[in-house]
Design a protein around this motif. Structure first.
Motif, short mmCIF file in Angstrom:
data_model
loop_
_atom_site.label_atom_id
_atom_site.label_comp_id
_atom_site.label_asym_id
_atom_site.label_seq_id
_atom_site.Cartn_x
_atom_site.Cartn_y
_atom_site.Cartn_z
N LEU A 3 0.83 -1.20 0.00
CA LEU A 3 0.00 0.00 0.00
C LEU A 3 0.87 1.25 0.00
O LEU A 3 0.60 2.20 -0.75
N SER A 4 1.90 1.26 0.81
CA SER A 4 2.80 2.42 0.86
C SER A 4 3.46 2.67 -0.49
O SER A 4 3.63 3.82 -0.90
N GLU A 5 3.83 1.58 -1.18
CA GLU A 5 4.45 1.73 -2.50
C GLU A 5 3.47 2.32 -3.51
O GLU A 5 3.84 3.15 -4.36
N ALA A 6 2.20 1.89 -3.43
CA ALA A 6 1.20 2.41 -4.35
C ALA A 6 0.90 3.89 -4.10
O ALA A 6 0.66 4.67 -5.03
N VAL A 7 0.95 4.29 -2.85
CA VAL A 7 0.60 5.66 -2.47
C VAL A 7 1.78 6.62 -2.60
O VAL A 7 1.59 7.82 -2.81
N ARG A 8 3.01 6.10 -2.51
CA ARG A 8 4.20 6.95 -2.45
C ARG A 8 4.28 8.02 -3.53
O ARG A 8 4.56 9.19 -3.22
N PRO A 9 4.06 7.70 -4.83
CA PRO A 9 4.18 8.76 -5.85
C PRO A 9 3.21 9.91 -5.61
O PRO A 9 3.53 11.07 -5.90
N HIS A 10 2.05 9.61 -5.09
CA HIS A 10 1.05 10.65 -4.84
C HIS A 10 1.40 11.46 -3.60
O HIS A 10 1.16 12.67 -3.55
N ARG A 11 1.97 10.80 -2.58
CA ARG A 11 2.46 11.53 -1.41
C ARG A 11 3.54 12.52 -1.83
O ARG A 11 3.59 13.66 -1.34
#
Length: 278
Positions: free
Chosen positions: A205-213
């Protein structure tokens, strides 16, 4: 996209709430607000006389004029346009979605003890629209409340996360990203230790969200990875939220929402955005 938000207008309390919500969103986006009235007369055994076409047209014009004034009173700087079409509401709104950033329409509730019913038009538009659809209840939602988005890591959909992050950023609202999974016997066999499985899900989940963060470093973002049914977690998270965002796979059969989206639009107590994604 044309920088336009289309909102369905039918004279109900729920559609008036949708106009309010859409006017606020148009002001935030700098978009045009397009008020759409669509009515296809349906024969009913109780109705003996069908109003003449000119009578129906005048009623539509009066309604659109009233909603235009309502939108301008709420957001004076928003550009508005009106359209009256004698056709099925779902057909007209799906068509309007082709050249709109967003389609907004009202949905009705049956009370907290019964749940939230989206209505056939709302479900049909959400299942077929070319772009995101927001269903708004007649009750007032907190416009600054947190944004909740449910993602399936098997097909997270960049469109879904992008919509949620941009929506939260426009409001400086906190964002909660929820991923859930259901433990099946096969899952137990492959991952006998639930703690390891949960940690792996959190990492994914963190990997999927990282670019948007990284794109929106100013946002307050909470990530939740939990075992259970997605709909239950999202409805629970929706309490006090400003909006819940769910996805609709464009690869699914036409007109199919999916079980999670269907449950959320019926039971979430706040506006629900349905975002098509690949």
């Amino acid at each position: 996209m044309s920088g336009r938000i289309a909102v369905g207008v039918d004279g109900s309390e729920e559609s008036a709430a949708a106009v309010d919500w859409a006017a606020d969103e148009a002001a935030l986006r700098g978009a045009e607000l397009r008020l759409v009235n669509a009515s296809l007369w349906q024969e009913h055994a109780v109705v003996a006389v069908r109003p003449a076409r000119d009578v129906r047209a005048q009623r539509a014009r009066d309604l659109l004029a009233a909603m235009k004034e309502r939108a301008r009173a709420r957001q004076g700087g928003v550009t508005t346009s009106e359209e009256e079409v004698e056709d099925a509401p779902a057909t007209v709104l799906v068509s309007a979605s082709a050249d709109s950033e967003l389609v907004v329409l009202g949905s009705y509730g049956l009370g907290a003890s019964v749940g939230f019913t989206a209505g056939s038009v709302g479900q049909e538009v959400a299942a077929q629209a070319h772009g995101p659809v927001v269903l708004v209840r007649g009750t007032r939602a907190d416009p600054g409340g947190r944004v909740v988005v449910g993602v399936d890591l098997r097909s997270a959909g960049e469109e879904l996360l992008r919509f949620a992050f941009e929506f939260a950023a426009r409001r400086s609202a906190p964002l909660r990203v929820v991923h859930t999974w259901h433990l099946t016997p096969v899952h137990h066999a492959l991952h006998p230790h639930e703690e390891e499985s949960t940690e792996a899900a959190r990492t994914a989940l963190s990997e999927a969200v990282r670019p948007h963060r990284e794109r929106f470093p100013q946002l307050e973002v909470e990530e939740e990875a939990a075992v259970g049914r997605a709909a239950g977690h999202l409805v629970e998270a929706a309490a006090g939220a400003g909006i819940v965002v769910v996805g609709r796979r464009t690869t699914a059969r036409r007109g199919h929402l999916g079980a999670t989206a269907h449950a959320v639009i019926h039971h979430a107590p706040c506006p629900v955005a349905v975002v098509p994604h690949t």
